[in-house]
Design a protein around this motif. Structure first.
Motif, PDB file in Angstrom:
ATOM      1  N   LEU A   1       0.818  -1.206   0.000  1.00  0.00           N
ATOM      2  CA  LEU A   1       0.000   0.000   0.000  1.00  0.00           C
ATOM      3  C   LEU A   1       0.856   1.261   0.000  1.00  0.00           C
ATOM      4  CD1 LEU A   1      -2.706  -1.084   2.625  1.00  0.00           C
ATOM      5  CD2 LEU A   1      -2.884  -1.146   0.126  1.00  0.00           C
ATOM      6  N   LEU A   2       2.028   1.170   0.636  1.00  0.00           N
ATOM      7  CA  LEU A   2       2.925   2.323   0.697  1.00  0.00           C
ATOM      8  C   LEU A   2       3.438   2.712  -0.681  1.00  0.00           C
ATOM      9  CD1 LEU A   2       4.560   4.336   2.463  1.00  0.00           C
ATOM     10  CD2 LEU A   2       6.366   2.585   2.558  1.00  0.00           C
ATOM     11  N   VAL A   3       3.615   1.729  -1.557  1.00  0.00           N
ATOM     12  CA  VAL A   3       4.150   1.999  -2.890  1.00  0.00           C
ATOM     13  C   VAL A   3       3.248   2.961  -3.655  1.00  0.00           C
ATOM     14  CG1 VAL A   3       4.726   0.947  -5.118  1.00  0.00           C
ATOM     15  CG2 VAL A   3       5.385  -0.189  -2.992  1.00  0.00           C
ATOM     16  N   VAL A   4       1.946   2.796  -3.498  1.00  0.00           N
ATOM     17  CA  VAL A   4       0.994   3.668  -4.189  1.00  0.00           C
ATOM     18  C   VAL A   4       1.177   5.114  -3.729  1.00  0.00           C
ATOM     19  CG1 VAL A   4      -1.454   4.142  -4.596  1.00  0.00           C
ATOM     20  CG2 VAL A   4      -0.647   1.775  -4.421  1.00  0.00           C
ATOM     21  N   TRP A   5       1.329   5.308  -2.439  1.00  0.00           N
ATOM     22  CA  TRP A   5       1.515   6.659  -1.890  1.00  0.00           C
ATOM     23  C   TRP A   5       2.838   7.262  -2.342  1.00  0.00           C
ATOM     24  CZ3 TRP A   5       4.862   9.113   1.582  1.00  0.00           C
ATOM     25  CH2 TRP A   5       4.416  10.368   2.042  1.00  0.00           C
ATOM     26  N   LEU A   6       3.904   6.469  -2.317  1.00  0.00           N
ATOM     27  CA  LEU A   6       5.209   6.952  -2.754  1.00  0.00           C
ATOM     28  C   LEU A   6       5.159   7.450  -4.194  1.00  0.00           C
ATOM     29  CD1 LEU A   6       7.581   4.199  -1.286  1.00  0.00           C
ATOM     30  CD2 LEU A   6       7.539   6.606  -0.615  1.00  0.00           C
ATOM     31  N   ARG A   7       4.478   6.707  -5.035  1.00  0.00           N
ATOM     32  CA  ARG A   7       4.404   7.045  -6.456  1.00  0.00           C
ATOM     33  C   ARG A   7       3.741   8.403  -6.673  1.00  0.00           C
ATOM     34  NH1 ARG A   7       4.404   4.307 -11.427  1.00  0.00           N
ATOM     35  NH2 ARG A   7       2.979   5.165 -12.988  1.00  0.00           N
ATOM     36  N   ARG A   8       2.765   8.723  -5.831  1.00  0.00           N
ATOM     37  CA  ARG A   8       1.970   9.939  -6.019  1.00  0.00           C
ATOM     38  C   ARG A   8       2.522  11.151  -5.287  1.00  0.00           C
ATOM     39  NH1 ARG A   8      -3.532   9.104  -7.501  1.00  0.00           N
ATOM     40  NH2 ARG A   8      -4.090  10.885  -6.174  1.00  0.00           N
TER      41      ARG A   8
END
Length: 439
Positions: A209-216
């Motif tokens: 789930l953290l990957v999605v936030w990092l990307r944005r």
């Protein structure tokens, strides 16, 4: 030599020397000094490292159940940790090169996703061999996350605050460890051991789930990225092994001694992190809940140690901070391993200083390794030295595992003190870097 950042650095949230004192005073001054983009980078690195820790501790906390399920002796059980750490050296080195070539945030996302996927896969392992392979592959992501995240934040932080800023990032390890201990206590209290260890690994899906936030939301420090991208030798292994000349000091000496430093500190640390839960259960006879209670003191000490060590590395310097806590960590190991039978209260109380000292020493690693290498090869140098040390230091938990059959786990833990002696000696070959700007 002036340490005042150039004008373009100010856009990334680095204040001037005068303004730095205005925003940097108080307990949270280091966080305000990062600026908005720096604080998002801090949040991403903190979350990634906390979840990295959570996924790592899924193994040590379940080792007793795993050993019973697959019929393993201490040596084969310890090998699960060793293979994770050895392969993490490869993952860390590759992640460091990737961070120098494609950017810090992209490399961070790759490492987080890798360790999440293979931690979950461990929960589906039908036999010991498959578990060993999945744990090794988990090490690829586990090895790179800290180095990449630490560099990302270091390039936003000012020289004045870099130690305490990266000490705060380092404290995420204790947060993830605590979360793993809580989940372990709940899962093993309500489920049978044969299912509980699998559930622990399945919960390792959270980091995805953290990957999605990092990307944005997160991006590299713009000025550091510009310097890195403008250098054709970025991400070069050859550069960190180059010998010095009359015109250039080279980085070979730095790489050798930084690798030894990392080996010593991590050899001592992973000896404790891997075997203390087993020691508490098998030799001290503590229940699942009792082990969780003792680990609470150890983890509380670790969290406090990370934050304290961050402040001390800014005040005392990088080398004095590491020297101080190498000595204290070795003393704590010897004391912890020789507590008399029945002295469970003393065992409880000593857990706090043990966790404090073995964690405070790490707070200087992020700023120190970042400052030892130039921007173009910072990821390569830090990723290689930190994770080579982790791989070589991985021999310590396995050695303890084999010695435990004859010495007992408590007696074998003393072997970890040797690692801190190696770390203290390695500092003799490295310079002090406190106050150094990264651009």
């Amino acid at each position: 030599m002036s340490t005042t950042p150039p004008p373009e650095t100010l856009a990334a949230g680095h204040p001037t020397t005068t303004g730095e004192h205005a925003v940097g005073d108080g307990a949270s001054g280091w966080l305000r000094a990062l600026g908005p983009r720096g604080r998002r980078a801090f949040a991403g690195a903190f979350g990634g490292y906390a979840l990295d820790s959570y996924d790592y501790f899924a193994l040590p906390l379940t080792m007793v159940a795993l050993a019973a399920h697959f019929g393993l002796d201490s040596g084969r059980t310890g090998l699960l940790t060793t293979v994770t750490l050895v392969v993490s050296a490869v993952g860390g080195a590759l992640a460091g090169v990737l961070a120098d070539r494609v950017g810090r945030v992209r490399a961070l996302m790759v490492t987080v996703l890798t360790y999440a996927v293979f931690t979950v896969a461990c929960g589906f392992a039908p036999d010991y061999g498959t578990l060993l392979v999945f744990r090794a592959l988990q090490g690829l992501g586990f090895g790179g996350e800290w180095a990449v995240g630490a560099i990302l934040v270091a390039e936003y932080a000012s020289a004045r605050h870099r130690g305490r800023t990266l000490g705060a990032v380092q404290s995420a390890w204790a947060v993830g460890w605590a979360l793993a201990a809580v989940v372990y206590t709940l899962v093993f209290s309500f489920l049978g051991d044969d299912l509980a260890w699998r559930v622990m690994f399945w919960t390792g899906a959270l980091p995805a789930l953290l990957v999605v936030w990092l990307r944005r939301r997160v991006q590299d420090a713009p000025e550091a990225a510009a310097v890195r991208e403008g250098n054709p030798r970025r991400g070069s292994f050859a550069a960190i092994f180059r010998r010095g000349t009359a015109d250039s000091p080279g980085l070979l000496r730095t790489t050798v001694f930084a690798g030894l430093l990392s080996t010593g500190v991590q050899g001592g640390y992973y000896t404790l992190a891997t075997w203390v839960p087993t020691y508490l259960k098998t030799e001290r006879g503590l229940s699942v809940v009792g082990t969780g209670g003792y680990l609470t003191f150890l983890i509380s000490g670790a969290f406090t140690g990370y934050l304290t060590g961050g402040h001390l590395t800014d005040r005392l310097g990088r080398r004095p901070n590491i020297w101080l806590f190498a000595l204290l960590s070795a003393v704590c190991i010897l004391a912890y391993a020789h507590i008399p039978d029945g002295a469970d209260t003393l065992l409880l109380v000593l857990g706090f200083p043990l966790g404090f000292c073995m964690s405070a020493i790490f707070s200087g690693f992020g700023p120190y390794l970042s400052e030892l290498y130039p921007t173009a090869v910072r990821g390569t140098g830090q990723g290689f030295t930190y994770n080579t040390g982790r791989a070589v230091g991985a021999a310590f938990p396995t050695t303890v595992g084999f010695l435990a059959d004859s010495w007992g786990v408590g007696g074998a833990l003393v072997f970890g003190a040797i690692g801190y002696g190696i770390a203290a000696l390695a500092l003799l070959g490295l310079p002090e870097t406190r106050g150094k700007e990264l651009l």
